[in-house]
Design a protein around this motif. Structure first.
Motif, PDB file in Angstrom:
ATOM      1  N   SER A   1       0.836  -1.203   0.000  1.00  0.00           N
ATOM      2  CA  SER A   1       0.000   0.000   0.000  1.00  0.00           C
ATOM      3  C   SER A   1       0.871   1.255   0.000  1.00  0.00           C
ATOM      4  CB  SER A   1      -0.932  -0.009   1.212  1.00  0.00           C
ATOM      5  OG  SER A   1      -0.194  -0.085   2.414  1.00  0.00           O
ATOM      6  N   ARG A   2       0.257   2.388  -0.243  1.00  0.00           N
ATOM      7  CA  ARG A   2       1.004   3.642  -0.387  1.00  0.00           C
ATOM      8  C   ARG A   2       1.635   4.040   0.947  1.00  0.00           C
ATOM      9  NH1 ARG A   2      -4.342   5.458   0.315  1.00  0.00           N
ATOM     10  NH2 ARG A   2      -4.538   7.097   1.900  1.00  0.00           N
ATOM     11  N   GLY A   3       2.800   4.684   0.820  1.00  0.00           N
ATOM     12  CA  GLY A   3       3.458   5.233   1.994  1.00  0.00           C
ATOM     13  C   GLY A   3       4.140   4.226   2.885  1.00  0.00           C
ATOM     14  N   THR A   4       4.386   3.017   2.388  1.00  0.00           N
ATOM     15  CA  THR A   4       5.015   1.991   3.229  1.00  0.00           C
ATOM     16  C   THR A   4       6.514   1.857   2.982  1.00  0.00           C
ATOM     17  OG1 THR A   4       4.315   0.328   1.592  1.00  0.00           O
ATOM     18  CG2 THR A   4       2.917   0.639   3.526  1.00  0.00           C
TER      19      THR A   4
ATOM     20  N   HIS B   1      10.362 -10.751  -5.627  1.00  0.00           N
ATOM     21  CA  HIS B   1       9.153 -10.085  -5.140  1.00  0.00           C
ATOM     22  C   HIS B   1       9.265  -9.805  -3.637  1.00  0.00           C
ATOM     23  CE1 HIS B   1       4.670 -10.661  -3.944  1.00  0.00           C
ATOM     24  NE2 HIS B   1       4.992  -9.390  -4.000  1.00  0.00           N
ATOM     25  N   PHE B   2       9.053  -8.541  -3.250  1.00  0.00           N
ATOM     26  CA  PHE B   2       9.064  -8.141  -1.840  1.00  0.00           C
ATOM     27  C   PHE B   2       7.717  -7.480  -1.501  1.00  0.00           C
ATOM     28  CE2 PHE B   2      13.558  -8.421  -2.805  1.00  0.00           C
ATOM     29  CZ  PHE B   2      14.097  -8.993  -1.653  1.00  0.00           C
ATOM     30  N   GLU B   3       7.074  -7.986  -0.471  1.00  0.00           N
ATOM     31  CA  GLU B   3       5.784  -7.469  -0.036  1.00  0.00           C
ATOM     32  C   GLU B   3       5.980  -6.521   1.143  1.00  0.00           C
ATOM     33  OE1 GLU B   3       1.762  -6.991  -0.418  1.00  0.00           O
ATOM     34  OE2 GLU B   3       2.846  -8.512  -1.577  1.00  0.00           O
ATOM     35  N   PHE B   4       5.663  -5.253   0.944  1.00  0.00           N
ATOM     36  CA  PHE B   4       5.790  -4.253   2.002  1.00  0.00           C
ATOM     37  C   PHE B   4       4.505  -4.241   2.838  1.00  0.00           C
ATOM     38  CE2 PHE B   4       9.244  -3.117  -0.611  1.00  0.00           C
ATOM     39  CZ  PHE B   4      10.092  -2.285   0.104  1.00  0.00           C
ATOM     40  N   ARG B   5       4.668  -4.451   4.128  1.00  0.00           N
ATOM     41  CA  ARG B   5       3.514  -4.511   5.022  1.00  0.00           C
ATOM     42  C   ARG B   5       3.086  -3.112   5.461  1.00  0.00           C
ATOM     43  NH1 ARG B   5       6.258  -8.868   9.161  1.00  0.00           N
ATOM     44  NH2 ARG B   5       6.492 -10.608   7.700  1.00  0.00           N
ATOM     45  N   ARG B   6       1.832  -3.028   5.893  1.00  0.00           N
ATOM     46  CA  ARG B   6       1.391  -1.795   6.552  1.00  0.00           C
ATOM     47  C   ARG B   6       2.164  -1.644   7.858  1.00  0.00           C
ATOM     48  NH1 ARG B   6      -3.358   0.271   4.363  1.00  0.00           N
ATOM     49  NH2 ARG B   6      -4.496  -1.173   3.010  1.00  0.00           N
ATOM     50  N   ILE B   7       2.573  -0.432   8.155  1.00  0.00           N
ATOM     51  CA  ILE B   7       3.370  -0.174   9.355  1.00  0.00           C
ATOM     52  C   ILE B   7       2.427  -0.030  10.544  1.00  0.00           C
ATOM     53  CG2 ILE B   7       5.113   1.329  10.373  1.00  0.00           C
ATOM     54  CD1 ILE B   7       5.798   2.250   7.519  1.00  0.00           C
ATOM     55  N   SER B   8       2.766  -0.645  11.661  1.00  0.00           N
ATOM     56  CA  SER B   8       1.894  -0.616  12.837  1.00  0.00           C
ATOM     57  C   SER B   8       1.775   0.804  13.383  1.00  0.00           C
ATOM     58  CB  SER B   8       2.428  -1.552  13.920  1.00  0.00           C
ATOM     59  OG  SER B   8       3.625  -1.043  14.466  1.00  0.00           O
ATOM     60  N   SER B   9       0.662   1.067  14.051  1.00  0.00           N
ATOM     61  CA  SER B   9       0.419   2.391  14.615  1.00  0.00           C
ATOM     62  C   SER B   9       1.463   2.757  15.656  1.00  0.00           C
ATOM     63  CB  SER B   9      -0.982   2.447  15.227  1.00  0.00           C
ATOM     64  OG  SER B   9      -1.968   2.277  14.231  1.00  0.00           O
ATOM     65  N   ALA B  10       1.915   1.762  16.426  1.00  0.00           N
ATOM     66  CA  ALA B  10       2.908   2.047  17.462  1.00  0.00           C
ATOM     67  C   ALA B  10       4.220   2.534  16.840  1.00  0.00           C
ATOM     68  CB  ALA B  10       3.156   0.801  18.305  1.00  0.00           C
ATOM     69  N   VAL B  11       4.644   1.910  15.730  1.00  0.00           N
ATOM     70  CA  VAL B  11       5.886   2.312  15.058  1.00  0.00           C
ATOM     71  C   VAL B  11       5.732   3.702  14.440  1.00  0.00           C
ATOM     72  CG1 VAL B  11       7.448   1.756  13.161  1.00  0.00           C
ATOM     73  CG2 VAL B  11       6.592  -0.071  14.633  1.00  0.00           C
TER      74      VAL B  11
ATOM     75  N   GLY C   1      -1.450   2.649   8.217  1.00  0.00           N
ATOM     76  CA  GLY C   1      -0.224   1.929   7.910  1.00  0.00           C
ATOM     77  C   GLY C   1       0.723   2.638   6.976  1.00  0.00           C
ATOM     78  N   GLY C   2       0.394   3.862   6.542  1.00  0.00           N
ATOM     79  CA  GLY C   2       1.266   4.593   5.625  1.00  0.00           C
ATOM     80  C   GLY C   2       2.051   5.676   6.348  1.00  0.00           C
ATOM     81  N   MET C   3       3.372   5.556   6.365  1.00  0.00           N
ATOM     82  CA  MET C   3       4.215   6.519   7.075  1.00  0.00           C
ATOM     83  C   MET C   3       4.134   7.898   6.410  1.00  0.00           C
ATOM     84  SD  MET C   3       6.269   6.974   9.655  1.00  0.00           S
ATOM     85  CE  MET C   3       6.970   5.387  10.140  1.00  0.00           C
ATOM     86  N   ARG C   4       4.146   7.952   5.104  1.00  0.00           N
ATOM     87  CA  ARG C   4       4.116   9.247   4.422  1.00  0.00           C
ATOM     88  C   ARG C   4       2.839  10.013   4.743  1.00  0.00           C
ATOM     89  NH1 ARG C   4       4.719   7.652  -0.558  1.00  0.00           N
ATOM     90  NH2 ARG C   4       2.511   7.650  -1.103  1.00  0.00           N
ATOM     91  N   ASP C   5       1.705   9.329   4.714  1.00  0.00           N
ATOM     92  CA  ASP C   5       0.434   9.992   5.035  1.00  0.00           C
ATOM     93  C   ASP C   5       0.436  10.503   6.469  1.00  0.00           C
ATOM     94  OD1 ASP C   5      -0.324   9.333   2.512  1.00  0.00           O
ATOM     95  OD2 ASP C   5      -1.801   7.821   3.076  1.00  0.00           O
TER      96      ASP C   5
END
Length: 539
Positions: A52-55, A178-188, A218-222
């Motif tokens: 997803s975007r921003g990961t 192939h690398f799957e980028f996960r949504r980043i947890s809210s705590a991180v 889960g998107g750091m940029r957002d």
């Protein structure tokens, strides 16, 4: 730049974009592999980064471009100090090309790349092509790229990035790592926001950091972009500020709504919806947050065996205070009731969504009021919810047998009265021969009415819903009186011949040949009032 001129502002998500793999948070399963490949000189000719975007897909692609060309890599990370790293960071080299496939979908752009890869790099060790949103390429462009990916020159690396991997042809997927980028947890994300806030000298509360993190999904940029917006006035960033600028109503509003539903507080429900509507809040966002809160309560009721700390952090992603509030609200609900409410909210999502829509406001109010009265629902989940409540009442003994206690005689009552004579043998026979259909002095609650009601629900669920809170009382050996809540319920029962159906069920399941009557009562849960009404029927 002229003296005294101000330096152009740089967006925070660009200012704090990681420059090395070690700075990338939340994607350690990917950065560790890429660092190892760089250290061992085993990098692939083609990569596919999806998520997803921003990961961090584009960020990792740029770091990898520097790492494969770095003159002095350090533990798989680029040094960011050599001339190659500096040239890539400044965009001063043509050997690293970043292309947006959403804007360049045609086959001509891919053919230009195909022709360029045949030449040696101008100044770096390898040419790196970063193609973002690769799923937007046309079929012809994918076909043109296919041969190049299959047999590329040794000094060329392709890094493809996409948010929709299912749209990438299988022939492309099979030729890439192939690398799957996960949504980043809210705590991180919240921890990273606190780090940036400290660097920018901005006060950020913990609640606001978590609220921003959850809004980013889960998107750091957002998340960083929303934090920059909230901190634009230079003041403290708190939960109220985030709620005001993000267009959402916040978790607190969802919590208050659930509390109002639990208390059947219609006035409070209207106040909450009005406040959200009048503040120009998006009712659709509010509704999604409410659905999310019900999801959290369902999770809590489902996985009660999990240690609370693990449930709070890994599954629900809540703070300790939020978890305790969730626990308090979830406990009174039956699991079936939560499922029913969730299905009703989900069905109403489309009609509620839409900023400033008066129809959406009305739909939200009517749906929430519906959740406060279970008898208004006649679908399967609603009936399961009501049956579950009946089971609770049975287990607690509320619907159990209540035998009317005989009044204790006061010895002084018989004072001054003539002593009663002993019954003769003939009088005893007369007492035995009394009509068995004679009504008892007091009505007695029928203990097994729940079984009768369950059998009726199997045949007539829509009509049986009007008896969900009813009780049955025996007025004698041949008559049973069933209480109903109001005249509307009575009319519905009579129109569907519920009396005959209940009499038939009494014969079949209880082996009782009785006549069923209905009695309206305004206090279905008050046994004393019901008994008084039935006593009045007996005269």
């Amino acid at each position: 730049m002229q003296k005294g001129a101000k330096e152009m502002h740089q967006a925070l998500y660009r200012k704090y974009r990681p420059a090395v793999f070690s700075d990338v948070v939340g994607q350690e399963q990917i950065t560790s592999v890429l660092r190892y490949q760089v250290m061992e000189g085993r990098t692939s000719h083609a990569y596919l980064f999806c998520g997803s975007r921003g990961t961090g897909k584009t960020t990792c692609a740029k770091i990898l471009a520097k790492a494969v060309n770095c003159l002095h890599p350090e533990g798989g990370n680029p040094c960011c100090a050599c001339e190659n790293c500096l040239a890539i960071e400044k965009g001063a080299t043509s050997d690293v090309l970043e292309m947006d496939a959403a804007s360049n979908t045609g086959v001509d752009y891919i053919r230009d790349i195909k022709d360029a890869v045949m030449y040696a790099p101008a100044m770096l060790k390898s040419r790196v092509y970063i193609i973002d949103e690769v799923h937007m390429l046309s079929d012809g462009a994918f076909n043109a790229l296919l041969k190049t990916l299959e047999e590329p020159p040794s000094n060329v690396v392709f890094i493809l990035a996409t948010t929709e991997m299912q749209k990438v042809p299988a022939t492309i997927l099979s030729r890439c790592q192939h690398f799957e980028f996960r949504r980043i947890s809210s705590a991180v994300i919240a921890e990273r926001l606190q780090y940036i806030a400290g660097k920018e000298d901005v006060r950020l509360t913990d609640d606001a950091a978590y609220q921003i993190a959850r809004s980013a999904q889960g998107g750091m940029r957002d998340a960083i972009s929303l934090f920059e917006l909230c901190s634009a006035n230079g003041q403290e960033v708190n939960a109220e500020r985030v709620e005001e600028l993000s267009g959402g109503s916040g978790r607190k509003t969802a919590e208050e709504t659930v509390r109002a539903i639990l208390r059947k507080d219609g006035k409070r429900i209207f106040e909450i919806v009005a406040s959200t509507y009048e503040s120009n809040g998006d009712l659709g966002v509010f509704w999604q947050e409410l659905i999310g809160y019900y999801r959290d309560m369902l999770v809590y009721k489902t996985v009660k065996g999990m240690p609370p700390a693990e449930l709070q952090k890994n599954i629900l992603d809540l703070t300790e205070v939020e978890f305790e509030q969730l626990r308090e609200l979830a406990e009174p609900f039956r699991y079936e009731t939560l499922l029913y409410h969730s299905s009703v909210l989900d069905e109403a999502l489309y009609s509620v969504s839409g900023r400033g829509s008066a129809a959406g406001r009305a739909s939200a109010e009517m749906t929430l009021l519906r959740l406060t009265v279970d008898s208004l629902g006649t679908d399967q989940t609603a009936l399961l919810s009501r049956i579950a409540k009946l089971e609770d009442r049975l287990n607690s003994g509320e619907l159990g047998s209540r035998r009317a206690e005989e009044p204790t005689k006061n010895p002084t009552e018989d004072a001054g009265k003539k002593p009663t004579e002993e019954p003769t043998e003939s009088k005893q026979k007369e007492q035995i021969a009394v009509d068995p259909s004679a009504k008892p002095k007091k009505p007695v609650e029928f203990p097994d009415f729940a079984d009768v009601l369950h059998a009726y629900m199997n045949s007539e669920p829509g009509v049986a819903s009007f008896l969900s809170s009813s009780k049955a009382y025996r007025l004698g050996e041949k008559e049973v009186c069933v209480t109903v809540e109001n005249s509307f319920a009575l009319k519905m029962l009579e129109s569907r011949k519920a009396q005959e159906a209940l009499e038939r069920i009494f014969r079949n399941t209880e082996n009782m040949d009785v006549r069923v009557t209905f009695q309206i009562t305004d206090h279905p849960d008050d046994t004393t009032d019901i008994l008084q009404e039935l006593n009045g029927l007996q005269g």
